[in-house]
Scaffold this motif. Sequence first.
Motif, PDB file in Angstrom:
ATOM      1  N   LEU A 137       0.824  -1.206   0.000  1.00 26.71           N
ATOM      2  CA  LEU A 137       0.000   0.000   0.000  1.00 26.71           C
ATOM      3  C   LEU A 137       0.860   1.260   0.000  1.00 26.71           C
ATOM      4  O   LEU A 137       0.489   2.274  -0.612  1.00 26.71           O
ATOM      5  N   LEU A 138       1.985   1.221   0.674  1.00 22.13           N
ATOM      6  CA  LEU A 138       2.878   2.373   0.674  1.00 22.13           C
ATOM      7  C   LEU A 138       3.456   2.590  -0.721  1.00 22.13           C
ATOM      8  O   LEU A 138       3.593   3.737  -1.184  1.00 22.13           O
TER       9      LEU A 138
ATOM     10  N   HIS B  87       3.155   5.925  -5.791  1.00 24.81           N
ATOM     11  CA  HIS B  87       2.831   6.121  -7.205  1.00 24.81           C
ATOM     12  C   HIS B  87       1.710   7.152  -7.361  1.00 24.81           C
ATOM     13  O   HIS B  87       1.730   7.961  -8.292  1.00 24.81           O
ATOM     14  N   CYS B  88       0.742   7.132  -6.463  1.00 22.93           N
ATOM     15  CA  CYS B  88      -0.327   8.128  -6.504  1.00 22.93           C
ATOM     16  C   CYS B  88       0.209   9.533  -6.231  1.00 22.93           C
ATOM     17  O   CYS B  88      -0.378  10.528  -6.658  1.00 22.93           O
ATOM     18  N   GLN B  89       1.326   9.612  -5.522  1.00 27.45           N
ATOM     19  CA  GLN B  89       1.965  10.891  -5.216  1.00 27.45           C
ATOM     20  C   GLN B  89       3.049  11.246  -6.230  1.00 27.45           C
ATOM     21  O   GLN B  89       3.817  12.192  -6.020  1.00 27.45           O
ATOM     22  N   SER B  90       3.102  10.461  -7.340  1.00 23.33           N
ATOM     23  CA  SER B  90       4.088  10.667  -8.416  1.00 23.33           C
ATOM     24  C   SER B  90       5.529  10.489  -7.942  1.00 23.33           C
ATOM     25  O   SER B  90       6.456  11.042  -8.530  1.00 23.33           O
TER      26      SER B  90
ATOM     27  N   GLU C  51      10.453   5.684  -5.686  1.00 20.92           N
ATOM     28  CA  GLU C  51      10.224   5.137  -4.353  1.00 20.92           C
ATOM     29  C   GLU C  51       9.237   3.971  -4.413  1.00 20.92           C
ATOM     30  O   GLU C  51       9.422   2.946  -3.743  1.00 20.92           O
ATOM     31  N   GLY C  52       8.183   4.132  -5.214  1.00 25.85           N
ATOM     32  CA  GLY C  52       7.199   3.066  -5.361  1.00 25.85           C
ATOM     33  C   GLY C  52       7.817   1.810  -5.945  1.00 25.85           C
ATOM     34  O   GLY C  52       7.518   0.689  -5.505  1.00 25.85           O
TER      35      GLY C  52
ATOM     36  N   GLY D 257      -3.405   7.068 -15.532  1.00 24.94           N
ATOM     37  CA  GLY D 257      -2.786   7.506 -14.298  1.00 24.94           C
ATOM     38  C   GLY D 257      -2.755   6.449 -13.215  1.00 24.94           C
ATOM     39  O   GLY D 257      -3.020   5.265 -13.452  1.00 24.94           O
ATOM     40  N   PRO D 258      -2.477   6.871 -11.995  1.00 30.17           N
ATOM     41  CA  PRO D 258      -2.365   5.932 -10.869  1.00 30.17           C
ATOM     42  C   PRO D 258      -3.638   5.129 -10.616  1.00 30.17           C
ATOM     43  O   PRO D 258      -3.560   3.968 -10.211  1.00 30.17           O
ATOM     44  N   ARG D 259      -4.815   5.726 -10.843  1.00 30.76           N
ATOM     45  CA  ARG D 259      -6.053   4.982 -10.593  1.00 30.76           C
ATOM     46  C   ARG D 259      -6.230   3.864 -11.616  1.00 30.76           C
ATOM     47  O   ARG D 259      -6.710   2.777 -11.289  1.00 30.76           O
TER      48      ARG D 259
END
Length: 524
Positions: A171-172, A177-180, A184-185, A355-357
Amino acid sequence: MAAPMSELSGWFPALAIGVTFLKCLLINTYHSTDFEVHRNWLAITHSLPVSQWYFEDTSEWTLDYPPFFAWFEYCLSHVAKYFDKEMLVVQNLSYASPATILFQRLSVILVDVVFLYAARECAKTVGDNKVKEVLGKPSFVLAALLVWNFGLLIVDHIHFQYNGFLFGILLLSIARHCQSRHLEGALLFAILLNLKHIFLYIAPAYGIFLLRSFCFTSNNSDGSIKWRNFSVVRLAALGAIVLSVFALSFGPFIAMGQLPQVLSRLFPFKRGLCHAYWAPNIWALYNVADKAMAMLGVKLKVLDVDKLPKASMTGGLVQEFQHSVLPSVSPLTTLICTLLSITPALLHLWFRPSGPRGFLRCVVICALGSFLFGWHVHEKAILMAVLPLSVLAVESRADARTFLLLTTTGHYSLFPLLFTAPELPIKVLLMALFTLFSFTSLKTLFSKEGCVLGSVDGLYLAGLLPLEVLCEWVYPLTSWQSSMPFAPLLLTSTYCSLGLTYAFCRLYRSLLTSQALKHKDKSQ
């Protein structure tokens, strides 16, 4: 608009403290053989040199997780010695002193801090509405659905495993990835693969997303690929991260010439098509169909009962399931079926990135497709689809509907894991409370858009109630309990398989219809 930090800091600690208190209350409940599995791994990593970790076989529960998890157990063992040194002796099979139980239970609760942090980060990525009541805020609903997830509670804190820690890293990674923050993802997911290789199920979604949406810096106006904007530097950065993590994990074993031995432990294809608890997937339906056809064939005197494989007619709780009428299924067949089930979603992610979704939706489809069609799937793997779908469920009514169907069915399919009488009221009460919150909170979020659950969905889910009464209370009183003890599990697996397959179809429908709506909006 993402949820403000000030709002999260107000109610999130209460959620975290409350669930931690509940976990402490569950310390003395039943624990499965997985408790001994992890105790044995503590002993192996603490008492033996690294060169013997993947060869040690005193216990039947040999080390079969990737090297990073072995090092995780090694670190835990150096704390465990202060509780009870005897748990770290390889020869002390099935050792479960009160101090050992306390340590292992507390270790799961402690490392769940990773999951709590990840849930908080995910809650920060969803948009909040202007409703003042906290129960009407998507960020709060998402945090509660994750932190108080029924499946994680019973699998980790009763049955016993470290899934919360692992799903926290997943989840992190998704939150990053949702935070671009894509590098890190990617790093977090590479680490996750080297902690538990079951997350290979969703690796295709990660690979396609990073190549398409990170390595290509921009698209054409119609959304198609702009090949000249491919970044070799970004690809090199991704490759360096992934290769470095795998080199750190497997490098020592490659240097010792033990890679084949490690891989043989990680991928034991001799275990059979289905796990002992019959995860509710396509192959469970396939096995039931074969068993039904065999029984009918015997009754019609078309088949000779003495010539049928004994496992198909007597047991039910077997790993090596030999089919009597239908063709036997090989690991290669399951791999092909799995790839076919997820390929449309991967192609969609490549040609129509959203996008991330869109990436998250593909992750859920890959997880559920692998669960439905994979080889020797564990029933607990359904959480790999349930938890990421929680993020989508608080933002879309269609996804909320699929979430309610998938989560309720998937959670109920975990009931057979807790088969002891004292845990019956616990699992029923916890699931009832979580399900009630899921339905009421999502209904509140989408109250202006109409009913969240369809009539067919509601009718199917209502069928879980008489199924539970039959399996837990009525069937044990019948004479069939002694002759066919596997029947309740078979019924549960079959019924849940139908619901999960339907949820999988709904996910694909949502994927395709959302894209169709986007094209319609553009044309207008």
